[in-house]
Scaffold this active site. Structure first.
Site, PDB file in Angstrom:
ATOM      1  N   LYS A 145      44.712  43.316  45.319  1.00 26.95           N
ATOM      2  CA  LYS A 145      46.029  43.947  46.348  1.00 26.95           C
ATOM      3  C   LYS A 145      47.987  44.037  46.126  1.00 26.95           C
ATOM      4  O   LYS A 145      47.473  42.497  45.116  1.00 26.95           O
ATOM      5  CB  LYS A 145      45.388  42.901  47.775  1.00 26.95           C
ATOM      6  CG  LYS A 145      47.119  43.648  48.853  1.00 26.95           C
ATOM      7  CD  LYS A 145      46.829  42.900  50.183  1.00 26.95           C
ATOM      8  CE  LYS A 145      47.803  42.241  50.144  1.00 26.95           C
ATOM      9  NZ  LYS A 145      49.666  41.747  50.118  1.00 26.95           N
ATOM     10  N   LYS A 201      48.783  39.515  40.084  1.00 30.75           N
ATOM     11  CA  LYS A 201      47.852  40.336  39.621  1.00 30.75           C
ATOM     12  C   LYS A 201      48.870  39.810  38.178  1.00 30.75           C
ATOM     13  O   LYS A 201      48.916  39.033  36.927  1.00 30.75           O
ATOM     14  CB  LYS A 201      48.125  41.093  39.399  1.00 30.75           C
ATOM     15  CG  LYS A 201      46.816  42.038  40.303  1.00 30.75           C
ATOM     16  CD  LYS A 201      45.604  43.103  40.960  1.00 30.75           C
ATOM     17  CE  LYS A 201      47.316  44.115  40.551  1.00 30.75           C
ATOM     18  NZ  LYS A 201      47.472  44.106  42.119  1.00 30.75           N
ATOM     19  N   LYS A 253      55.860  50.532  38.054  1.00 36.75           N
ATOM     20  CA  LYS A 253      56.908  49.468  38.094  1.00 36.75           C
ATOM     21  C   LYS A 253      57.592  48.481  36.022  1.00 36.75           C
ATOM     22  O   LYS A 253      58.523  47.785  36.258  1.00 36.75           O
ATOM     23  CB  LYS A 253      57.252  48.204  39.270  1.00 36.75           C
ATOM     24  CG  LYS A 253      56.703  48.458  40.308  1.00 36.75           C
ATOM     25  CD  LYS A 253      56.728  47.815  41.362  1.00 36.75           C
ATOM     26  CE  LYS A 253      55.611  46.102  40.542  1.00 36.75           C
ATOM     27  NZ  LYS A 253      54.417  46.821  41.210  1.00 36.75           N
ATOM     28  N   ASP A 273      45.147  48.326  44.435  1.00 34.46           N
ATOM     29  CA  ASP A 273      44.566  48.745  45.459  1.00 34.46           C
ATOM     30  C   ASP A 273      43.498  49.762  44.297  1.00 34.46           C
ATOM     31  O   ASP A 273      44.218  50.550  43.613  1.00 34.46           O
ATOM     32  CB  ASP A 273      43.955  49.293  46.502  1.00 34.46           C
ATOM     33  CG  ASP A 273      42.071  48.852  47.532  1.00 34.46           C
ATOM     34  OD1 ASP A 273      41.095  48.577  45.835  1.00 34.46           O
ATOM     35  OD2 ASP A 273      42.355  48.328  47.502  1.00 34.46           O
TER      36      ASP A 273
END
Length: 729
Positions: free
Chosen positions: A9, A14, A40, A125
């Site tokens: 998510k 991550k 990003k 996701d």
């Protein structure tokens, strides 16, 4: 080389997790490449000591080319770092950016086999095919899901498992779940139970720690910032797990109902005792499943009454062939002093240009040939947004066509990107030259008729002058088919009939017309439908309700009898009955004369008619006038009702059925609007030596539709149906 992808998510941690795991692996003297797959471009920040990375897509946009030396930097402990980058928030397609990045790196000669590990840090996701590329295209040998015990995180983890199950064939790819703990009750128990449910295991639990935000502020990994800590040992344990090559699995994701039950058992159970509401199960009987698309039109004196006409919208109809973009362009292309711009790849514009040019190949009016330009959308437009490209193309068009309105029609990719076209149109449109946006969005906007209807409504609203006072004895034509090769000949037939009744045609809405003629649409009080179908009916109702016209829906003038009905209905509305009867009487003399010449060839013959579901009165009545006995008419529902109303259909069309009908009726010949359904049918007809001859699905309008066909039929029947060579096999 082993490819590793981290999914989870958005905001679950991550990038922090993958950077720290890579740092731990690098301490084992492993050659590692990390590719950040997020606009990003913050995935490699901790390894590089800050935001210093030039992304692949940024360099592509600014330089036009990509250099590996520029986009691949060396970070902590010799780890190589690449960021894909992506579009600005709100525009473009980040998923497509990942696809483009990996292809560009391959084209630039990046050999991933030189590394022991290649890590992919994937955005959020698995929300679209672009984000699924690392798992789908074979870049990742193993996938690790970073998840907490929170509900949204578990939903995402289950979706990722669904993606893995879909894209995994023989070998599993799910390496396990890395628990990034958020401190909720029973979090470890929840994650362990979830992992077991989907058939995998927990790799490790990363505890909440103040060291993580401190290292983030210092732009360092834990291995560099606090190497001798329990937290560093967790990342080393994950590195060991990956290095030891535990066999990955094919996950068994939960259904939505199973996931809800799991969440209530493990996440909510202590607080909420009631079971969740089950999804509403709708019971639909067979009658409800049948789409009611053949609307019964109640007409008084041939006038459509919007109060008793149920119009099937594009959302209610079964989709047809063709896309909304083609339907919209088919309308704009018919306006001689308008120009269309397709915001699309050049292939879309090319296909549409050729299609419409072929449809107009019989026309002598060269000005009606396609007037179309294209933005020539590239992959960079899809990734970063195509506003700049559209603006440059529109400025060019404004200079080239300064006096013409410009219609911008969008394609499928344009519908995905999210460009602010409305603002751009508003910015460039002037009082002297209007620009209009037709957001067809290709197949995303619906089928051909959806685009056609949307274009007609927009053009009507923008151009029809509501202040004009109607004039007597003129009429508008509605619903001419833009791609039909018979449209021009049918128009000439209708024009000949109206001229005989001293009625002038005001505007063809919308075929081979101009902006000025559309503006003067209200000069005619009455509209005439020249085709039928739900879309044309819906357009007629729209025009009547918004512009105060009344639309006549009459039998299409195909064959002598229906043409007579057509003429008498118009004559009744315009008080031209005497003119109509004189015209009909004149034509009838010539018609009967030709019938008498053909009767000796056909009188007493017996025929079967296999229809495609269209009205075949024109054929039936012509044959009856020739004293031909029509033994049976079978209608087969193979066309969409958008094109024609269907009579009661015979659905049991088999070789046995055909043989039985032929045996009972003993016809001299069979007329069919269909190709022979199967080889068995061919053998049946061959064995009985009965000729089967096609008749046109869309016959031309006019008194002589039937006679013209029967003349051709006469010569075809002279040809022997069975030749000796047919038996050579």
């Amino acid at each position: 080389m082993k490819g590793i992808a981290f999914y989870g998510k958005g905001g679950i941690g991550k990038s922090t997790t993958i950077s720290n795991v890579i740092a731990a692996l690098s301490m084992k003297n492993k050659k590692i490449l990390q590719i950040g797959c997020d606009p990003k471009h913050d995935s490699t920040r901790l390894l590089l000591g800050g935001f210093t990375q030039i992304t692949v897509l940024e360099q592509l946009t600014t330089k036009g080319v990509v250099s590996l030396d520029t986009v691949m930097l060396t970070g902590y402990n010799q780890v190589k770092c690449i960021e894909s980058g992506g579009p600005e928030p709100g525009v473009g397609c980040a998923g497509r950016g990942i696809i483009q990045t990996l292809q560009l790196l391959k084209d630039q000669g990046l050999d991933m086999k030189q590394f022991d590990y290649v890590f992919f840090d994937v955005l959020g996701d698995v929300v679209c095919g672009g984000f699924a590329v690392p798992m789908r295209e074979g870049y990742a040998d193993e996938v690790y899901i970073v998840s907490s015990g929170e509900i949204a995180s578990l939903y995402a983890a289950n979706n990722i498992a669904k993606g893995l199950q879909r894209f995994t064939s023989t070998h599993g790819k799910l390496g396990g779940i890395i628990g990034n703990l958020r401190g909720i009750n029973n979090e470890r128990k929840i994650l362990e139970a979830f992992a077991k449910k989907i058939g995998t295991e927990i790799v490790a639990f990363i505890p909440r720690s103040d060291l993580l935000p401190q290292a983030e502020l210092a732009s360092k990994t834990i291995m560099e910032f606090a190497p001798n800590t329990d937290l560093a040992n967790v990342y080393l344990a994950i590195a060991d797990y990956i290095e030891h090559q535990f066999v990955p699995v094919i996950p068994t994701p939960l259904s939505e109902t199973e996931l809800e039950e799991f969440l209530y058992e493990f996440c909510y159970g202590a607080q909420i005792k009631e079971k969740p509401l089950q999804p509403l199960q709708v019971s639909v009987n067979n009658n409800q499943k049948q789409l009611v698309s053949q609307n019964t039109v109640n007409c008084k004196n041939g006038v459509i009454n919007s109060n008793n006409l149920k119009v099937s919208s594009s959302k209610e109809r079964v989709p047809l062939y063709g896309c909304s973009l083609t339907g919209a362009y088919s309308v704009v292309n018919q306006i001689s002093d308008a120009t269309a711009l397709m915001d699309s790849p050049q292939g879309c514009a090319y296909i549409n240009y050729c299609t419409h040019q072929n449809a107009l190949s019989n026309s002598l009016d060269v000005s009606s040939f396609p007037n179309l330009l294209c933005t020539n959308m590239q992959a960079s437009d899809v990734i970063f947004g195509g506003t700049k490209n559209i603006e440059e193309t529109l400025i060019y068009m404004k200079k080239r066509f300064p006096a013409q309105p410009i219609f911008l029609i969008t394609s499928c990719p344009a519908g995905l990107i999210g460009d602010d076209i409305a603002s751009l149109i508003s910015k460039l449109s002037t009082k002297d030259q209007k620009l209009f946006h037709l957001p067809s969005d290709g197949v995303m906007g619906g089928d051909f008729y959806s685009g056609m209807l949307a274009a007609c409504k927009l053009i009507a609203n923008e151009f029809i002058d509501k202040t004009i006072t109607p004039t007597n004895d003129i009429i508008n034509l509605i619903g001419e088919q833009s791609l039909a090769t018979t449209a021009d000949s049918n128009f000439q037939t209708i024009k000949q009939i109206l001229t005989a009744l001293s009625i002038k045609i005001n505007c063809r809405f919308i075929r081979q017309t101009s902006i000025e003629e559309i503006k003067n649409f209200r000069k005619a009080k009455v509209n005439l439908l020249v085709t039928n179908g739900p879309t044309v009916n819906e357009l007629a109702v729209f025009l009547d309700e918004h512009f105060g016209t009344e639309t006549l829906q009459l039998p299409l003038p195909i064959g002598f009898n229906q043409t007579v009905e057509f003429i008498r209905a118009i004559a009744h509305r315009f008080d031209k009955v005497d003119l109509a009867e004189k015209f009909i009487a004149t034509v009838q003399i010539a018609y009967k004369k030709e019938l008498e010449q053909l009767k000796p060839c056909f009188a007493g013959k017996k025929v079967l008619i296999n229809s495609n579901g269209a009205n075949v009165d024109w054929l039936q009545y012509t044959l009856m006038d020739l004293d031909v006995e029509v033994k049976q008419i079978s209608a087969f529902n193979i066309f969409h009702p958008e094109e024609r109303a269907l009579p009661k259909s015979e659905t049991n069309y088999t070789a046995d059925y055909l043989e039985e009908v032929v045996r009972l009726s003993c016809p001299d010949f069979i007329l069919s609007a269909l190709p022979l359904i199967a080889a068995e049918s061919v053998r049946t007809l061959t064995a009985t030596r009965i000729p089967c001859i096609a008749f046109p699905v869309l016959p031309p309008y006019g008194f002589n539709s039937g006679l013209a066909y029967v003349k051709e039929l006469y010569f075809k029947l002279q040809i022997p149906f069975i030749e000796g060579w047919r038996y050579d096999e």
